[in-house]
Enzyme design. Structure first.
Site, PDB file in Angstrom:
ATOM      1  N   ARG A   1      -9.052   2.297   9.488  1.00 55.79           N
ATOM      2  CA  ARG A   1      -8.569   0.720   9.710  1.00 55.79           C
ATOM      3  C   ARG A   1      -9.826   0.184  10.592  1.00 55.79           C
ATOM      4  O   ARG A   1      -9.453  -1.005  10.823  1.00 55.79           O
ATOM      5  CB  ARG A   1      -7.212   0.648  10.553  1.00 55.79           C
TER       6      ARG A   1
ATOM      7  N   ARG B   1      11.189  -5.779   4.633  1.00 49.97           N
ATOM      8  CA  ARG B   1      11.244  -4.522   4.178  1.00 49.97           C
ATOM      9  C   ARG B   1      12.191  -3.512   4.949  1.00 49.97           C
ATOM     10  O   ARG B   1      12.356  -3.883   6.312  1.00 49.97           O
ATOM     11  CB  ARG B   1       9.894  -3.872   4.486  1.00 49.97           C
TER      12      ARG B   1
ATOM     13  N   ARG C   1      -0.215  -8.197  13.365  1.00 55.72           N
ATOM     14  CA  ARG C   1      -0.546  -7.197  12.398  1.00 55.72           C
ATOM     15  C   ARG C   1      -1.678  -7.754  11.474  1.00 55.72           C
ATOM     16  O   ARG C   1      -2.609  -7.058  11.295  1.00 55.72           O
ATOM     17  CB  ARG C   1       0.515  -6.155  11.891  1.00 55.72           C
TER      18      ARG C   1
ATOM     19  N   LYS D   1       0.863  -1.301  -0.045  1.00 53.99           N
ATOM     20  CA  LYS D   1       0.161   0.151  -0.222  1.00 53.99           C
ATOM     21  C   LYS D   1       0.862   1.240  -0.097  1.00 53.99           C
ATOM     22  O   LYS D   1       0.550   2.084  -0.757  1.00 53.99           O
ATOM     23  CB  LYS D   1      -0.676   0.025   1.343  1.00 53.99           C
TER      24      LYS D   1
ATOM     25  N   ARG E   1      11.877  -1.421  10.386  1.00 55.48           N
ATOM     26  CA  ARG E   1      10.958  -1.023  11.566  1.00 55.48           C
ATOM     27  C   ARG E   1      10.797  -2.152  12.409  1.00 55.48           C
ATOM     28  O   ARG E   1      10.689  -3.262  12.274  1.00 55.48           O
ATOM     29  CB  ARG E   1       9.668  -0.912  10.808  1.00 55.48           C
TER      30      ARG E   1
HETATM   31  P1  AMP Z   1       1.386   1.075   9.246  1.00 53.56           P
HETATM   32  O1  AMP Z   1       2.787   1.875   9.038  1.00 53.56           O
HETATM   33  O2  AMP Z   1       0.150   1.564   8.509  1.00 53.56           O
HETATM   34  O3  AMP Z   1       1.838  -0.532   8.888  1.00 53.56           O
HETATM   35  O4  AMP Z   1       1.087   1.194  10.781  1.00 53.56           O
HETATM   36  C1  AMP Z   1       1.996   0.731  11.812  1.00 53.56           C
HETATM   37  C2  AMP Z   1       1.292   0.853  12.937  1.00 53.56           C
HETATM   38  O5  AMP Z   1       0.728   2.308  13.318  1.00 53.56           O
HETATM   39  C3  AMP Z   1       0.178   0.061  12.956  1.00 53.56           C
HETATM   40  O6  AMP Z   1       0.454  -1.326  13.482  1.00 53.56           O
HETATM   41  C4  AMP Z   1      -0.616   0.725  14.158  1.00 53.56           C
HETATM   42  O7  AMP Z   1      -0.170   0.571  15.470  1.00 53.56           O
HETATM   43  C5  AMP Z   1      -0.395   2.014  13.970  1.00 53.56           C
HETATM   44  N1  AMP Z   1      -1.383   2.703  12.852  1.00 53.56           N
HETATM   45  C6  AMP Z   1      -1.411   2.981  11.793  1.00 53.56           C
HETATM   46  N2  AMP Z   1      -2.571   3.730  11.289  1.00 53.56           N
HETATM   47  C7  AMP Z   1      -3.609   3.173  12.022  1.00 53.56           C
HETATM   48  C8  AMP Z   1      -4.922   3.294  12.305  1.00 53.56           C
HETATM   49  N3  AMP Z   1      -5.465   4.030  11.187  1.00 53.56           N
HETATM   50  N4  AMP Z   1      -5.633   3.039  13.490  1.00 53.56           N
HETATM   51  C9  AMP Z   1      -4.847   2.548  14.456  1.00 53.56           C
HETATM   52  N5  AMP Z   1      -3.496   2.452  14.565  1.00 53.56           N
HETATM   53  C10 AMP Z   1      -2.865   2.696  13.384  1.00 53.56           C
END
Ligand code: AMP
Length: 218
Positions: free
Chosen positions: A90, A129, A173, A15, A162
């Site tokens: 989400r 990644r 996740r 994404k 990360r």
């Molecule tokens: P991502 O980079 O999108 O994979 O997000 C990394 C982490 O940030 C996720 O595992 C959540 O802990 C937090 N996070 C990101 N976007 C959201 C969201 N819309 N709602 C809640 N937590 C989020």
């Protein structure tokens, strides 16, 4: 009328990579909730401190905190013509809040590309990644390594893995995504906004599929 595109899909599906390409080509702001949290973490803000414990466990940050952060970001001038939303909403509560805030901005969600792939592909992609510290450019140790090990091709900054891209956290996740985010697929399908994209293809093929579908929808 502003164009708001919501990218849906599990962790590791690509994404973020596609959101960057879409945002550059369509000249729309790229809003990644994960990047916003990571920026807050780096700057050690109160928001960053709150988010950290959830992110480390692979869990979602509470809705109220996340919604307030996105509303603030969407209110900035660079979002006046719309935005690519990557990682938000989400949960169903976040989708409702998004609808309400876009109404305030006299807009609505234009299209929702849903990129999916099998779980083994997601784990392989996310756990290999590497991300650039300065601007979040994305690499993969096997499929798309940087020209010079450890250094971003675009801005020369350090690239790092990360914490939440470690295999165990990625698996968690994905579980969280299936439980809390999958209901949004049905929600947007019923609204006639869902565009299904096969994320197991190459980056270029996914980009082409996305653009072909968006021409018809937006
Ligand atoms: P991502 O980079 O999108 O994979 O997000 C990394 C982490 O940030 C996720 O595992 C959540 O802990 C937090 N996070 C990101 N976007 C959201 C969201 N819309 N709602 C809640 N937590 C989020």
């Amino acid at each position: 009328m502003a164009t708001y595109i919501v990218l849906l899909g599990p962790p590791g599906v690509g994404k973020g990579t596609q959101a960057k390409i879409l945002s550059e080509t369509k000249k729309l702001a790229h809003i990644s909730s994960g990047d916003l949290f990571r920026e807050n973490l780096k700057n050690q803000t109160e928001l960053g401190k709150t988010a950290k414990s959830f992110m480390d466990k692979g869990e979602l940050v509470p809705d109220d905190v996340t919604i307030a952060m996105i509303k603030d970001r969407l209110s900035r001038p660079d979002c006046a013509t719309g935005a690519i939303l990557d990682g938000f909403p989400r949960t169903p509560a976040q989708a409702d809040a998004l609808e309400a805030m876009l109404k305030e901005f006299k807009g609505s969600v234009s299209a929702v590309p849903f990129i999916s792939a099998a779980e083994n592909i997601l784990i392989e992609r996310a756990s290999g990644r590497w991300t650039c510290k300065a601007q979040g450019h994305i690499y993969h140790e096997k499929f798309s390594p940087p020209k010079q090990a450890g250094v971003c091709d675009f801005d020369g900054s350090e690239i790092y893995q990360r914490d939440d891209d470690k295999v165990e956290t990625v698996a968690k996740r994905i579980r969280v995504y299936l439980e809390q985010t999958m209901p949004l697929v049905d929600h947007y399908r019923k609204a006639g906004k869902l565009i299904e994209i096969d994320g197991s293809q190459s980056v270029e093929q996914v980009t082409k599929a996305l653009f072909d579908a968006l021409v018809q929808q937006t």
